[in-house]
Motif scaffolding. Structure first.
Motif, PDB file in Angstrom:
ATOM      1  N   LEU A 172       7.650 -34.442 -12.690  1.00 24.88           N
ATOM      2  CA  LEU A 172       8.993 -33.877 -12.578  1.00 24.88           C
ATOM      3  C   LEU A 172      10.031 -34.750 -13.290  1.00 24.88           C
ATOM      4  CD1 LEU A 172       8.873 -32.724  -8.850  1.00 24.88           C
ATOM      5  CD2 LEU A 172       8.917 -31.246 -10.855  1.00 24.88           C
ATOM      6  N   ILE A 173       9.893 -36.049 -13.172  1.00 25.82           N
ATOM      7  CA  ILE A 173      10.822 -36.966 -13.844  1.00 25.82           C
ATOM      8  C   ILE A 173      10.711 -36.804 -15.358  1.00 25.82           C
ATOM      9  CG2 ILE A 173      11.296 -39.396 -14.349  1.00 25.82           C
ATOM     10  CD1 ILE A 173      12.411 -38.468 -11.656  1.00 25.82           C
ATOM     11  N   ALA A 174       9.464 -36.656 -15.830  1.00 26.15           N
ATOM     12  CA  ALA A 174       9.238 -36.474 -17.265  1.00 26.15           C
ATOM     13  C   ALA A 174       9.892 -35.199 -17.781  1.00 26.15           C
ATOM     14  CB  ALA A 174       7.739 -36.452 -17.556  1.00 26.15           C
ATOM     15  N   LYS A 175      10.033 -34.217 -16.897  1.00 24.80           N
ATOM     16  CA  LYS A 175      10.663 -32.956 -17.273  1.00 24.80           C
ATOM     17  C   LYS A 175      12.182 -33.002 -17.129  1.00 24.80           C
ATOM     18  CE  LYS A 175       6.716 -29.994 -16.114  1.00 24.80           C
ATOM     19  NZ  LYS A 175       6.217 -28.927 -15.202  1.00 24.80           N
ATOM     20  N   GLY A 176      12.698 -34.138 -16.647  1.00 20.98           N
ATOM     21  CA  GLY A 176      14.146 -34.289 -16.529  1.00 20.98           C
ATOM     22  C   GLY A 176      14.742 -33.904 -15.189  1.00 20.98           C
ATOM     23  N   GLU A 177      13.902 -33.628 -14.199  1.00 23.63           N
ATOM     24  CA  GLU A 177      14.428 -33.273 -12.875  1.00 23.63           C
ATOM     25  C   GLU A 177      14.904 -34.505 -12.123  1.00 23.63           C
ATOM     26  OE1 GLU A 177      13.215 -30.273 -10.260  1.00 23.63           O
ATOM     27  OE2 GLU A 177      11.636 -29.531 -11.572  1.00 23.63           O
ATOM     28  N   GLU A 178      15.964 -34.350 -11.355  1.00 26.57           N
ATOM     29  CA  GLU A 178      16.492 -35.454 -10.554  1.00 26.57           C
ATOM     30  C   GLU A 178      15.938 -35.340  -9.137  1.00 26.57           C
ATOM     31  OE1 GLU A 178      20.731 -35.560 -10.765  1.00 26.57           O
ATOM     32  OE2 GLU A 178      20.768 -35.813 -12.950  1.00 26.57           O
ATOM     33  N   VAL A 179      14.855 -36.044  -8.889  1.00 28.55           N
ATOM     34  CA  VAL A 179      14.194 -36.013  -7.591  1.00 28.55           C
ATOM     35  C   VAL A 179      13.810 -37.437  -7.197  1.00 28.55           C
ATOM     36  CG1 VAL A 179      13.265 -33.689  -7.885  1.00 28.55           C
ATOM     37  CG2 VAL A 179      11.930 -35.650  -8.644  1.00 28.55           C
ATOM     38  N   THR A 180      13.569 -37.632  -5.913  1.00 28.96           N
ATOM     39  CA  THR A 180      13.104 -38.928  -5.442  1.00 28.96           C
ATOM     40  C   THR A 180      11.636 -38.817  -5.042  1.00 28.96           C
ATOM     41  OG1 THR A 180      13.646 -38.533  -3.109  1.00 28.96           O
ATOM     42  CG2 THR A 180      15.406 -39.418  -4.533  1.00 28.96           C
ATOM     43  N   TYR A 181      10.957 -39.950  -5.017  1.00 27.34           N
ATOM     44  CA  TYR A 181       9.554 -39.944  -4.601  1.00 27.34           C
ATOM     45  C   TYR A 181       9.429 -39.426  -3.176  1.00 27.34           C
ATOM     46  CZ  TYR A 181       5.051 -41.581  -2.904  1.00 27.34           C
ATOM     47  OH  TYR A 181       3.809 -41.641  -2.326  1.00 27.34           O
ATOM     48  N   ASP A 182      10.350 -39.827  -2.302  1.00 25.31           N
ATOM     49  CA  ASP A 182      10.290 -39.404  -0.899  1.00 25.31           C
ATOM     50  C   ASP A 182      10.393 -37.889  -0.769  1.00 25.31           C
ATOM     51  OD1 ASP A 182       9.984 -41.987  -0.029  1.00 25.31           O
ATOM     52  OD2 ASP A 182      12.094 -42.280   0.490  1.00 25.31           O
ATOM     53  N   GLU A 183      11.241 -37.277  -1.582  1.00 22.61           N
ATOM     54  CA  GLU A 183      11.376 -35.815  -1.567  1.00 22.61           C
ATOM     55  C   GLU A 183      10.060 -35.157  -1.959  1.00 22.61           C
ATOM     56  OE1 GLU A 183      15.701 -34.216  -2.862  1.00 22.61           O
ATOM     57  OE2 GLU A 183      14.783 -35.571  -4.315  1.00 22.61           O
ATOM     58  N   VAL A 184       9.446 -35.678  -2.991  1.00 24.33           N
ATOM     59  CA  VAL A 184       8.197 -35.111  -3.488  1.00 24.33           C
ATOM     60  C   VAL A 184       7.072 -35.319  -2.474  1.00 24.33           C
ATOM     61  CG1 VAL A 184       6.476 -35.161  -5.323  1.00 24.33           C
ATOM     62  CG2 VAL A 184       8.900 -35.446  -5.877  1.00 24.33           C
ATOM     63  N   PHE A 185       7.025 -36.518  -1.879  1.00 26.21           N
ATOM     64  CA  PHE A 185       5.986 -36.800  -0.877  1.00 26.21           C
ATOM     65  C   PHE A 185       6.127 -35.853   0.313  1.00 26.21           C
ATOM     66  CE2 PHE A 185       4.252 -38.952   2.866  1.00 26.21           C
ATOM     67  CZ  PHE A 185       2.989 -39.322   2.401  1.00 26.21           C
ATOM     68  N   GLU A 186       7.366 -35.623   0.752  1.00 23.68           N
ATOM     69  CA  GLU A 186       7.600 -34.704   1.877  1.00 23.68           C
ATOM     70  C   GLU A 186       7.172 -33.299   1.517  1.00 23.68           C
ATOM     71  OE1 GLU A 186       9.118 -31.881   4.539  1.00 23.68           O
ATOM     72  OE2 GLU A 186       9.825 -31.994   2.457  1.00 23.68           O
ATOM     73  N   ASN A 187       7.427 -32.879   0.266  1.00 22.69           N
ATOM     74  CA  ASN A 187       7.021 -31.548  -0.179  1.00 22.69           C
ATOM     75  C   ASN A 187       5.507 -31.411  -0.200  1.00 22.69           C
ATOM     76  OD1 ASN A 187       6.360 -29.917  -3.095  1.00 22.69           O
ATOM     77  ND2 ASN A 187       7.589 -28.839  -1.594  1.00 22.69           N
ATOM     78  N   VAL A 188       4.826 -32.434  -0.699  1.00 18.93           N
ATOM     79  CA  VAL A 188       3.364 -32.417  -0.774  1.00 18.93           C
ATOM     80  C   VAL A 188       2.745 -32.319   0.617  1.00 18.93           C
ATOM     81  CG1 VAL A 188       1.336 -33.844  -1.285  1.00 18.93           C
ATOM     82  CG2 VAL A 188       3.127 -33.575  -3.005  1.00 18.93           C
ATOM     83  N   THR A 189       3.207 -33.161   1.543  1.00 14.28           N
ATOM     84  CA  THR A 189       2.617 -33.178   2.883  1.00 14.28           C
ATOM     85  C   THR A 189       2.967 -31.926   3.687  1.00 14.28           C
ATOM     86  OG1 THR A 189       4.485 -34.544   3.653  1.00 14.28           O
ATOM     87  CG2 THR A 189       2.465 -35.691   3.028  1.00 14.28           C
ATOM     88  N   SER A 190       4.176 -31.403   3.491  1.00 14.77           N
ATOM     89  CA  SER A 190       4.544 -30.186   4.224  1.00 14.77           C
ATOM     90  C   SER A 190       3.753 -28.988   3.704  1.00 14.77           C
ATOM     91  CB  SER A 190       6.050 -29.917   4.115  1.00 14.77           C
ATOM     92  OG  SER A 190       6.440 -29.630   2.785  1.00 14.77           O
ATOM     93  N   ARG A 191       3.501 -28.944   2.394  1.00 14.57           N
ATOM     94  CA  ARG A 191       2.689 -27.866   1.833  1.00 14.57           C
ATOM     95  C   ARG A 191       1.250 -27.977   2.331  1.00 14.57           C
ATOM     96  NH1 ARG A 191       3.156 -26.924  -4.428  1.00 14.57           N
ATOM     97  NH2 ARG A 191       1.894 -25.129  -3.804  1.00 14.57           N
ATOM     98  N   ASP A 192       0.744 -29.201   2.440  1.00 14.66           N
ATOM     99  CA  ASP A 192      -0.603 -29.396   2.987  1.00 14.66           C
ATOM    100  C   ASP A 192      -0.705 -28.782   4.375  1.00 14.66           C
ATOM    101  OD1 ASP A 192      -1.264 -30.821   0.730  1.00 14.66           O
ATOM    102  OD2 ASP A 192      -1.324 -32.784   1.709  1.00 14.66           O
ATOM    103  N   ALA A 193       0.305 -29.086   5.205  1.00 12.58           N
ATOM    104  CA  ALA A 193       0.299 -28.597   6.590  1.00 12.58           C
ATOM    105  C   ALA A 193       0.359 -27.080   6.636  1.00 12.58           C
ATOM    106  CB  ALA A 193       1.475 -29.207   7.350  1.00 12.58           C
ATOM    107  N   GLN A 194       1.221 -26.492   5.813  1.00 13.83           N
ATOM    108  CA  GLN A 194       1.343 -25.038   5.792  1.00 13.83           C
ATOM    109  C   GLN A 194       0.082 -24.378   5.248  1.00 13.83           C
ATOM    110  OE1 GLN A 194       5.367 -25.006   3.700  1.00 13.83           O
ATOM    111  NE2 GLN A 194       5.621 -23.268   5.053  1.00 13.83           N
ATOM    112  N   ASP A 195      -0.449 -24.922   4.173  1.00 16.75           N
ATOM    113  CA  ASP A 195      -1.622 -24.322   3.532  1.00 16.75           C
ATOM    114  C   ASP A 195      -2.858 -24.346   4.429  1.00 16.75           C
ATOM    115  OD1 ASP A 195      -0.170 -23.802   1.242  1.00 16.75           O
ATOM    116  OD2 ASP A 195      -0.844 -25.593   0.182  1.00 16.75           O
ATOM    117  N   THR A 196      -3.029 -25.426   5.199  1.00 11.06           N
ATOM    118  CA  THR A 196      -4.227 -25.554   6.031  1.00 11.06           C
ATOM    119  C   THR A 196      -4.091 -24.902   7.401  1.00 11.06           C
ATOM    120  OG1 THR A 196      -3.461 -27.743   6.783  1.00 11.06           O
ATOM    121  CG2 THR A 196      -4.983 -27.694   4.910  1.00 11.06           C
ATOM    122  N   SER A 197      -2.869 -24.579   7.807  1.00 14.72           N
ATOM    123  CA  SER A 197      -2.670 -24.033   9.158  1.00 14.72           C
ATOM    124  C   SER A 197      -2.305 -22.551   9.186  1.00 14.72           C
ATOM    125  CB  SER A 197      -1.575 -24.825   9.884  1.00 14.72           C
ATOM    126  OG  SER A 197      -0.325 -24.673   9.233  1.00 14.72           O
TER     127      SER A 197
END
Length: 232
Positions: free
Chosen positions: A168-193
């Motif tokens: 995302l950073i390479a594409k020029g988006e302004e995001v933080t690692y914490d935001e991305v980590f939260e998105n990854v883990t929340s998607r994991d929870a939703q996808d598996t449940s």
């Protein structure tokens, strides 16, 4: 390898495990069609955003379901890029569906049974003639349970979040690692449940944990498995 024999290769796994990257490489090497089902759900999520069906505080699933007949999904091959780009209602949305904004809503949209039924029908139609590499969350369990080769991609959440953050950073988006980590883990929870077609390792699927694999190591390993499956 017998080029006259065509198979279906189903690649499932968690978000940001590189499913699409290796699936594209594999399809290109084998001369197969590649289908990114994640992009299909991303397109529906973008449609939901654009039509006021979803935001940070509300999800009007009934409205989205009522509008499904107005959703046309397609992929158009871009010769310059070397892969097919996503089109929503005949509009190129390849870049827009890859943003973190859309990523936040993909798993929510994908949990709706009516949406999954519509997309699974499209996906199964694509595989009627085989010679297909398809990646997603339920390819080996629901879409093609009889696929000749099933793979399940995995990696640690921190590794996946770092990969996604760098992308995302390479594409020029302004995001933080914490935001991305939260998105990854929340998607994991939703996808598996979720109740409808949760993310699970399909029967007979071969798990590929790529936390410590280079892209080349991963591809070489998977290509060997594909060759064995074609020659079986």
């Amino acid at each position: 390898m017998r080029s006259d024999k065509k198979i279906i290769i189903a690649i499932d796994g968690f978000s940001s495990t590189g499913k699409s990257t290796v699936a594209k490489q594999l399809a290109s090497k084998l001369g197969y069609i590649y289908v990114d089902t994640g992009a299909m759900y991303r397109m529906v999520a973008l449609f939901a955003l654009e039509n006021g069906c979803i935001d940070t505080s509300n999800f009007d699933s009934k409205k989205l379901i009522s509008l499904l007949d107005n959703v046309e999904l397609s992929f158009v091959f871009n010769a310059e890029l070397g892969f097919a780009e996503a089109y929503l209602n005949n509009k190129n949305v390849e870049k827009r569906i890859r943003t973190l904004e859309v990523s936040k809503y993909v798993s929510t949209v994908a949990s709706i049974s009516e949406i999954r039924v519509k997309l699974v029908d499209i996906q199964q139609e694509m595989g009627k003639n085989k010679g297909l590499v398809m990646d997603g969350r339920d390819i080996g369990t629901v879409v093609f349970p009889d696929a000749e080769l099933k793979l399940f991609m995995n990696a640690s959440a921190s590794t996946r979040a770092q990969r996604r953050f760098d992308e995302l950073i390479a594409k020029g988006e302004e995001v933080t690692y914490d935001e991305v980590f939260e998105n990854v883990t929340s998607r994991d929870a939703q996808d598996t449940s979720r109740k409808d077609s949760p993310l699970v390792k399909a029967e007979h699927a071969i798990e590929i944990n790529n936390s410590n694999l280079t892209r080349k190591q991963q591809f070489d390993k998977i290509y060997k498995l594909a060759v064995l499956a074609v020659e079986a």
